[in-house]
Design a protein around this motif. Structure first.
Motif, PDB file in Angstrom:
ATOM      1  N   SER A 141       7.048  34.951 -45.925  1.00 22.04           N
ATOM      2  CA  SER A 141       6.572  36.203 -46.524  1.00 22.04           C
ATOM      3  C   SER A 141       7.728  37.038 -47.068  1.00 22.04           C
ATOM      4  N   ILE A 148       8.495  38.045 -51.135  1.00 21.76           N
ATOM      5  CA  ILE A 148       8.534  39.390 -51.721  1.00 21.76           C
ATOM      6  C   ILE A 148       9.949  39.908 -51.937  1.00 21.76           C
ATOM      7  N   ASN A 174      11.703  45.477 -50.577  1.00 20.76           N
ATOM      8  CA  ASN A 174      10.628  45.183 -51.516  1.00 20.76           C
ATOM      9  C   ASN A 174       9.262  45.275 -50.854  1.00 20.76           C
ATOM     10  N   LEU A 175       9.198  45.003 -49.546  1.00 19.15           N
ATOM     11  CA  LEU A 175       7.933  45.174 -48.828  1.00 19.15           C
ATOM     12  C   LEU A 175       7.501  46.635 -48.884  1.00 19.15           C
ATOM     13  N   LYS A 194       6.481  47.455 -52.607  1.00 15.03           N
ATOM     14  CA  LYS A 194       5.225  46.825 -53.031  1.00 15.03           C
ATOM     15  C   LYS A 194       4.036  47.342 -52.237  1.00 15.03           C
TER      16      LYS A 194
END
Length: 188
Positions: free
Chosen positions: A102, A106, A111-112, A115
């Protein structure tokens, strides 16, 4: 264990010397276990079987009950202990693999956050302007005391009490290691 106390009802009977108190806490624990754990396990397992095999929900739950009863009755406590051990390894290894895949997909934790804050559900926006939108404090464990969906006093004081109850009085955690030790000594 040296005092012969394995569960919270055992402790209460030894401490206060009353069978009634022991029966009350055993009944309360059993009732809470049925409504908070077993029902959730059966429902989530039933949904998994329903999605994997395209079955109805109720036959999925009954199949799950049947399989569990079969290996528990035929294999006894040893089957339950071995199954729990295997499941623990599968879940830990699966969670590690899923986390690595995961985060690589991403591009890392930053970035988690980015996003997630840009993720808007399609269906919810048609009916309500605020429901389903990411909150500004989404990545904060300790949130404001007022105006938050999970205020810090409720999180610290409410969750702490529930966690202490769960870890101190749950019958599964002290019984399994003790029973494994007794099983090992008797088989050996």
């Amino acid at each position: 264990m040296a005092g012969g106390v394995y569960t919270m009802p055992d402790y209460l009977q030894k401490r206060f010397g009353r069978q009634r108190l022991r029966m009350y806490i055993a009944f309360l624990s059993l009732l809470l276990y049925i409504f908070t754990k077993i029902s959730v396990d059966l429902y989530s397992g039933g949904i998994f079987i329903q999605q994997a095999l395209q079955w109805n929900l109720y036959p999925s739950i009954l199949t799950l009950l049947g399989i569990t009863a079969l290996y528990t009755v035929t294999g006894g406590l040893a089957a339950v202990i071995y199954t729990d051990t295997l499941q623990a390894f599968v879940m830990v290894i699966g969670a590690c693999i899923l986390s690595v895949l995961s985060f690589s997909e991403i591009g890392g934790y930053k970035n988690l956050e980015l996003k997630y804050m840009q993720a808007y559900p399609n269906e919810t926006l048609y009916y309500n302007d605020s429901c389903g939108l990411p909150r500004e404090d989404s990545f904060h464990m300790i949130r404001a005391a007022k105006g938050s969906d999970l205020p810090w006093p409720g999180f610290l004081f409410g969750q702490s009490a529930a966690s202490i109850w769960y870890w101190a009085t749950d019958q599964v955690y002290p019984i399994l290691p003790a029973s494994w030790r007794l099983y090992y000594v008797n088989v050996r």
